[in-house]
Design an enzyme around this catalytic site. Structure first.
Site, short mmCIF file in Angstrom:
data_model
loop_
_atom_site.label_atom_id
_atom_site.label_comp_id
_atom_site.label_asym_id
_atom_site.label_seq_id
_atom_site.Cartn_x
_atom_site.Cartn_y
_atom_site.Cartn_z
N LEU A 43 0.81 -1.22 0.00
CA LEU A 43 0.00 0.00 0.00
C LEU A 43 0.84 1.27 0.00
CD1 LEU A 43 -3.18 0.80 1.94
CD2 LEU A 43 -1.16 2.16 2.52
N LEU A 44 0.42 2.21 -0.81
CA LEU A 44 1.00 3.56 -0.82
C LEU A 44 -0.07 4.49 -0.26
CD1 LEU A 44 2.51 5.42 -3.91
CD2 LEU A 44 0.38 6.23 -2.88
N ASN A 45 0.32 5.43 0.64
CA ASN A 45 -0.59 6.54 0.93
C ASN A 45 0.12 7.87 0.72
OD1 ASN A 45 0.22 5.30 3.62
ND2 ASN A 45 -0.89 7.01 4.47
N ASP A 46 0.32 8.68 1.73
CA ASP A 46 0.73 10.08 1.50
C ASP A 46 2.06 10.22 0.74
OD1 ASP A 46 -1.22 10.03 3.42
OD2 ASP A 46 -0.07 11.12 4.93
N TYR A 105 5.93 7.90 10.02
CA TYR A 105 4.77 8.57 9.43
C TYR A 105 5.17 9.81 8.62
CZ TYR A 105 1.10 5.69 11.60
OH TYR A 105 0.24 4.67 11.93
N SER A 106 4.16 10.47 8.08
CA SER A 106 4.40 11.51 7.07
C SER A 106 5.23 12.70 7.56
CB SER A 106 3.06 12.05 6.57
OG SER A 106 2.47 11.08 5.76
N ARG A 164 0.91 14.81 14.38
CA ARG A 164 1.77 14.22 13.34
C ARG A 164 1.91 15.11 12.11
NH1 ARG A 164 -2.58 10.71 14.07
NH2 ARG A 164 -4.24 10.97 12.53
N ASP A 165 2.79 14.67 11.21
CA ASP A 165 2.98 15.23 9.86
C ASP A 165 3.69 16.59 9.88
OD1 ASP A 165 1.44 13.00 9.36
OD2 ASP A 165 -0.41 14.13 9.04
C1 FRU Z 1 -2.71 10.73 6.35
C2 FRU Z 1 -1.99 10.00 7.46
C3 FRU Z 1 -1.03 10.90 8.20
C4 FRU Z 1 -0.03 9.94 8.78
C5 FRU Z 1 0.07 8.92 7.67
C6 FRU Z 1 0.32 7.50 8.14
O1 FRU Z 1 -3.15 9.89 5.35
O2 FRU Z 1 -2.90 9.40 8.34
O3 FRU Z 1 -1.65 11.72 9.17
O4 FRU Z 1 1.19 10.52 9.06
O5 FRU Z 1 -1.14 8.97 6.96
O6 FRU Z 1 0.57 6.67 7.06
#
Ligand code: FRU
Length: 488
Positions: A43-46, A105-106, A164-165
């Site tokens: 899986l890819l997200n941010d 995380y991001s 986060r982030d």
């Molecule tokens: C957003 C998020 C961020 C977090 C990351 C974890 O999609 O939930 O807040 O850092 O994805 O993968």
């Protein structure tokens, strides 16, 4: 649908051999993209750490190797010289310390003279699964070797565990560095915490909570916040969660922005008006990240995850999920953000298709439509008899454009709504549409609005239908991302 145990989701990747077979299987999917960044496996997200340094664009993504599941997250590294063709570099940040034991995380990147500094959230969980967020940094020396630094600071006790982030911002007028971090107040309101330092890797202290008059009660957590300065405007971009917005179905995840003025002295972002603008009107867009344009301070480049949290996609069954949007050029026009495809993308254009002779839509192509006025009914992936497909309709009397994906065979995330409408007060003049194997990005009127959506056409969904007074140009596009397997 596969159910995952916690052990399976948070398993540590010890060697690339463990996922070689999964990669080989993933590669055979009919929905693998040809010019969008997608996960090697899983899986890819941010998008994370998007930055230009020493002639190279670096772009990372949140990656869970094991399958279509949000589990242990790594930063996977890709690079490009032109923002069009991308090369896989392998894993950059591994969750291998006590501070990030349940995920890297991001976060974001800061270009330095000889290196790039990466800032991310170390997602720590205690034995009893209590979460603690650490703000961590990595020195990417010569754009290659990653060296973890000691964590910059731990969780802020005055907020809930949702912190986060980090987005790193340098302000030349004060010589100060700021970290802008998404958070949740104890009253369960979304907000932004701001940390400050005179040095990028030490001396960090909490400066305060960002004041955003009129937006004190707007979702319960703000993910991926960022403050950009584009064409003399300050733009606060963020993802407010668990909030419903008109016209967006039951979706509770949005990515949008406020235009206004940022006062770094009082930590106040004063919006120009009370409008939260959605960044993308399509179905699948979240966690956008901007990179400064090295040649032009009036522009930035934006890329987003073409997906949503808590959503499932047809490729979940194939054990992979997610891709990024195309990088887009970002500007301000008429007090709005304008997103346009990069000029460099024209290099991907191949054979031109003449729609006088065929109504077969190539699976990987770009379409340009110039309207001469009036209604438009454009259908992509229609059936042999011209019915159904992804419907893009412009209604001239109402002056609005609608994208409807309810008439495709493979329907998904239907509770988020299957149609999206955007008013076009000045009418429709122009569309540029980028179609890849499993996505469609529609740029309306030179970037006035964008609709980004995943679509998963089946075998007999391959026709294009155009009803309306318009000229249409269509090009096949060539491949720009390799499906090569590089992890270590
Ligand atoms: C957003 C998020 C961020 C977090 C990351 C974890 O999609 O939930 O807040 O850092 O994805 O993968």
């Amino acid at each position: 649908m596969k159910t995952w145990t916690k052990e399976e989701r948070y398993r540590v990747l010890k060697s690339e051999e463990e996922i070689r077979e999964l990669h080989a299987r993933t590669e055979t999917s009919d929905y693998r993209q040809h010019y969008h960044i997608q996960p090697v496996t899983g899986l890819l997200n941010d998008p994370n750490g998007f930055v230009f340094h020493d002639g190279v664009w670096h772009l990372f993504y949140q990656w869970c190797p094991w399958g279509a599941v949000h589990g242990l997250k790594y930063w996977y590294h890709t690079v490009s010289r032109d923002l069009v063709t991308w090369k896989n570099m392998g894993v950059c940040i591994r969750p291998d310390t006590e501070y990030d034991n349940k995920g890297a995380y991001s976060g974001s990147a800061l270009p330095m003279k000889d290196s790039v500094l990466l800032y991310y959230t170390g997602n720590h969980r205690d034995e009893d699964w209590t979460r603690k967020s650490y703000t961590c940094a990595v020195d990417l020396m010569d754009g290659g070797t990653a060296r973890k630094l000691p964590p910059l600071f731990g969780p802020n006790p005055d907020y809930t565990e949702h912190q986060r982030d980090p987005k790193i911002i340098y302000r030349p007028e004060s010589g100060k560095y700021y970290l802008v971090i998404g958070a949740q107040t104890r009253m369960k309101k979304g907000c932004v915490m701001i940390y400050v330092s005179e040095q990028p890797t030490e001396g960090w202290r909490f400066a305060g909570q960002l004041k955003v008059p009129g937006f004190e009660d707007f979702g319960d957590m703000w993910e991926c916040p960022s403050i950009e300065t584009i064409s003399g405007y300050d733009v606060l971009i963020f993802c407010p969660q668990h909030l419903k917005l008109p016209g967006r179905g039951d979706s509770v995840h949005h990515n949008g922005y406020l235009l206004g003025h940022m006062d770094w002295g009082t930590l106040t972002f004063t919006p120009d008006n009370t409008r939260f603008h959605v960044l993308d009107f399509g179905f699948d867009s979240y966690a956008a990240e901007c990179a400064a344009n090295p040649n032009d301070r009036n522009k930035a480049t934006l890329v987003a995850w073409m997906g949503l949290p808590d959503a499932s996609y047809p490729t979940d069954e194939e054990d992979w999920s997610g891709c990024l949007t195309l990088p887009r050029e970002l500007r301000v026009r008429d007090r709005r953000l304008i997103q346009q495809p990069l000029d460099e993308l024209r290099a991907l254009r191949g054979r031109k298709i003449d729609l006088e002779y065929t109504d077969l839509l190539p699976r990987v192509c770009e379409l340009e439509l110039i309207s001469r006025g009036g209604d438009l009914d454009l259908r992509l992936f229609a059936k042999d008899d011209g019915a159904d497909g992804l419907c893009i309709e412009y209604n001239d009397a109402k002056r609005e454009i609608t994208v409807d994906r309810s008439r495709l065979t493979r329907r998904f995330n239907t509770e988020q709504g299957e149609s999206r409408t955007r008013p076009l007060p000045k009418g429709l003049s122009h569309l540029r549409i980028f179609i890849d194997k499993s996505s469609v990005e529609i740029f309306v009127n030179d970037g006035d609005a964008v609709f980004s959506s995943r679509v998963f056409p089946v075998e007999r969904e391959e026709r294009i239908v155009v009803n309306g007074d318009a000229s249409v140009h269509l090009w096949e596009l060539s491949r720009a991302v390799e499906d090569d397997f590089k992890v270590e």
